[in-house]
Design an enzyme around this catalytic site. Structure first.
Site, PDB file in Angstrom:
ATOM      1  N   GLU A 143      -5.087 -11.214  -0.474  1.00  0.00           N
ATOM      2  CA  GLU A 143      -6.302 -10.512   0.476  1.00  0.00           C
ATOM      3  C   GLU A 143      -7.726 -11.147   0.276  1.00  0.00           C
ATOM      4  O   GLU A 143      -8.983 -10.338   0.203  1.00  0.00           O
ATOM      5  CB  GLU A 143      -6.197  -9.199   1.281  1.00  0.00           C
ATOM      6  N   GLU A 166       0.664  -1.071   0.010  1.00  0.00           N
ATOM      7  CA  GLU A 166      -0.233   0.052   0.019  1.00  0.00           C
ATOM      8  C   GLU A 166       0.652   1.312   0.061  1.00  0.00           C
ATOM      9  O   GLU A 166       0.672   2.497   0.814  1.00  0.00           O
ATOM     10  CB  GLU A 166      -1.450   0.338   0.817  1.00  0.00           C
TER      11      GLU A 166
END
Ligand code: GLA
Length: 362
Positions: A275, A170
């Site tokens: 994820e 991220e």
């Protein structure tokens, strides 16, 4: 990467996206004709037989305390990602000191059960220990801190059987610009290159991933992620894969999901849906119940993800990892009324499970 670049790549992506599927698709869920009921329900003995690796984010404390959870992991998963146990805040107790206990437990469990361990995550803006947040030093001091951490951790887990890492998680915001973090703020955007170089130096055989979210809902972010990855590859940085988190929901379209995966595979890098979970309640309605209709919509989204993975060349299919094991242990179940995983609270196979199989075998 500058904003004009991002804008150009975004427009280009939009054009490509339109070409990939000429059918009308406004990004909304398409209705009954897309639901999985009409397809035959396939089954296999367990997901370990799937044509690519299937994994889950595992909590060591739940693994120890819940026998049903543990049994399901052993039965269905051949890849595990530590849910929190390899985050910096869990491992790092000071500069050069570590607590590896829980993460080692997971590695031992994986070795006993013939599972791959995917390391998650070396650098993230979040879950930073307080000694790091309050560290004071110049750019070289920060690079040294980062190098020590990555070298020690990757070296330790190389010996525990970890063969791949989310090196950076991220790093980008939804508008495609860099996210502020202790790493970015103190080192600059080059921190990403150094992170990959340090990880590769510690374990030259490890597969190294850039992991992020938003590939399937933001063209701007997708373009920025792909641009970042391309820059790393062009600079000769050892990066081997893209992790698409895909914490997604039933309102996302087939195109959105498949196009995101295709753009990763197009780069000839390993593709990890890293994820995965699918919300049936993106608006967080507190009174929602899990109806058959919602379950079938979710099944369809699971099918698309599996189909997207099957479209990748076989050697690029790193696999699909669910962010959890059964619904009640999902991070999304805690806050909302939601049922995001392929296994129910009582560990039964949901329609979503069969959606995966449809995507793999039809
Ligand atoms: C991000 C992180 C994961 C996890 C999830 C949700 O996606 O990469 O490690 O923390 O958020 O909890």
């Amino acid at each position: 990467m500058n904003k004009i670049n991002i804008l150009f790549i975004s427009l280009f992506s939009l054009l490509l996206f339109a070409q990939c599927d000429s059918g009308a698709d406004d990004g909304a869920y398409n209705g009954d004709e897309e639901q999985g009921v009409e397809l035959p329900m396939l089954d296999i003995d367990n997901l370990r037989e799937a044509p690519f690796k299937i994994g889950g984010a595992i909590s060591v404390s739940t693994l120890k305390s819940d026998e049903h959870y543990r049994n399901l992991v052993v039965e269905h998963y051949n890849s595990v990602t530590p849910e929190n146990e390899m985050k910096m805040v869990s491992l790092s107790t000071g500069n050069g000191t570590y607590n590896f206990t829980d993460a080692d437990y997971l590695c031992d469990f994986a070795a006993e059960n013939d599972m791959r361990v995917h390391g998650h995550v070396l650098l993230w803006y979040y879950a930073t220990p307080s000694w790091v947040s309050s560290f004071v030093g110049d750019r070289n001091d920060w690079l040294a801190l980062m190098r020590t951490y990555i070298t020690d951790v990757v070296t330790h887990f190389k010996d525990k059987g970890v063969t791949s890492w989310d090196v950076v998680n991220e790093a980008l915001l939804d508008d495609g610009t860099y996210r502020s973090s202790v790493w970015y703020d103190n080192i600059g955007e080059d921190y990403i290159k150094y992170a990959f170089l340090y990880a590769a130096a510690a374990d030259p055989d490890a597969l190294l991933f850039y992991n992020d979210y938003g590939h399937e809902y933001s063209y701007v972010k997708l373009a920025a992620i792909n641009n970042l990855v391309d820059e790393l590859v062009d600079a000769g940085i050892p990066i081997h894969g893209i992790g698409l988190q895909m914490h997604t929901d039933i309102e996302k379209s087939e195109n959105q999901i498949k196009y995101a995966v295709r753009t990763a595979a197009y780069r000839n890098l390993q593709v990890h849906i890293s994820e995965f979970d699918v919300s049936v309640n993106p608006d967080a309605e507190t009174s929602l119940t899990f109806t058959d209709s919602l379950s079938l919509s979710q099944q369809t989204t699971y099918r698309w993800a599996a189909e997207a993975m099957m479209e990748c060349d076989e050697e690029l299919r790193y696999g699909i990892t669910f962010w959890g094991v059964s619904d009640q242990y999902s991070w999304r179940y805690e806050d909302d009324t939601d049922w995001v995983l392929p296994f129910s609270n009582d560990y039964q196979k949901k329609d979503a499970y069969y959606g995966l199989l449809q995507g793999m075998y039809q």
